[in-house]
Design a protein around this motif. Structure first.
Motif, PDB file in Angstrom:
ATOM      1  N   ILE A  10     -12.624  -2.178 -47.324  1.00  0.00           N
ATOM      2  CA  ILE A  10     -13.615  -3.126 -46.813  1.00  0.00           C
ATOM      3  C   ILE A  10     -13.362  -4.490 -47.436  1.00  0.00           C
ATOM      4  CG2 ILE A  10     -16.065  -3.661 -46.650  1.00  0.00           C
ATOM      5  CD1 ILE A  10     -16.560  -0.625 -46.964  1.00  0.00           C
ATOM      6  N   ARG A  12     -14.314  -8.562 -47.862  1.00  0.00           N
ATOM      7  CA  ARG A  12     -15.522  -9.383 -47.867  1.00  0.00           C
ATOM      8  C   ARG A  12     -15.312 -10.710 -47.139  1.00  0.00           C
ATOM      9  NH1 ARG A  12     -19.946  -6.887 -49.588  1.00  0.00           N
ATOM     10  NH2 ARG A  12     -19.582  -5.499 -51.311  1.00  0.00           N
ATOM     11  N   PRO A  14     -14.183 -12.934 -44.015  1.00  0.00           N
ATOM     12  CA  PRO A  14     -13.864 -12.771 -42.598  1.00  0.00           C
ATOM     13  C   PRO A  14     -12.513 -13.358 -42.221  1.00  0.00           C
ATOM     14  CG  PRO A  14     -15.561 -14.436 -42.890  1.00  0.00           C
ATOM     15  CD  PRO A  14     -15.323 -13.815 -44.233  1.00  0.00           C
ATOM     16  N   GLY A  18     -11.497  -9.504 -40.002  1.00  0.00           N
ATOM     17  CA  GLY A  18     -12.556  -8.554 -39.685  1.00  0.00           C
ATOM     18  C   GLY A  18     -13.122  -7.866 -40.912  1.00  0.00           C
ATOM     19  N   ASN A  19     -13.612  -6.666 -40.698  1.00  0.00           N
ATOM     20  CA  ASN A  19     -14.327  -5.954 -41.744  1.00  0.00           C
ATOM     21  C   ASN A  19     -13.427  -5.148 -42.668  1.00  0.00           C
ATOM     22  OD1 ASN A  19     -16.728  -6.925 -40.740  1.00  0.00           O
ATOM     23  ND2 ASN A  19     -17.014  -5.178 -39.393  1.00  0.00           N
TER      24      ASN A  19
END
Length: 84
Positions: A10, A12, A14, A18-19
């Motif tokens: 994941i 942080r 952008p 994306g994610n």
């Protein structure tokens, strides 16, 4: 019982698209998966320990802990593997 594990890192920011992105796809038992993902988190991401925060039937949430409290977050999706 063998299961299919898909690990996503994941992000942080952008700006990185994306994610997050996929790190690993693995088929095997939970014990084998923990051994493999721990080696990846500790070596590739520079963490000195990792912690399993949530361990549910269909998903898992893992934190890799770095120095000064920084963290790397990983989301794991678990699926059953059909017997062959």
């Amino acid at each position: 019982m063998k299961k299919s594990y898909t690990v996503f890192y994941i992000t942080r920011n952008p700006g990185y698209g994306g994610n997050g992105y996929e790190v690993l796809s693995f088929e095997g038992t939970k014990k084998e998966f923990i051994e493999v993902i721990s080696k990846i988190i500790l070596t590739k991401y520079g963490c000195y320990k990792f912690r399993i925060v949530h361990d549910k039937e269909k998903s898992m949430y893992i934190l890799g802990i770095k120095r000064r409290g920084r963290k790397k977050e990983f989301r794991v999706f678990i699926k059953d593997v059909p017997n062959k």
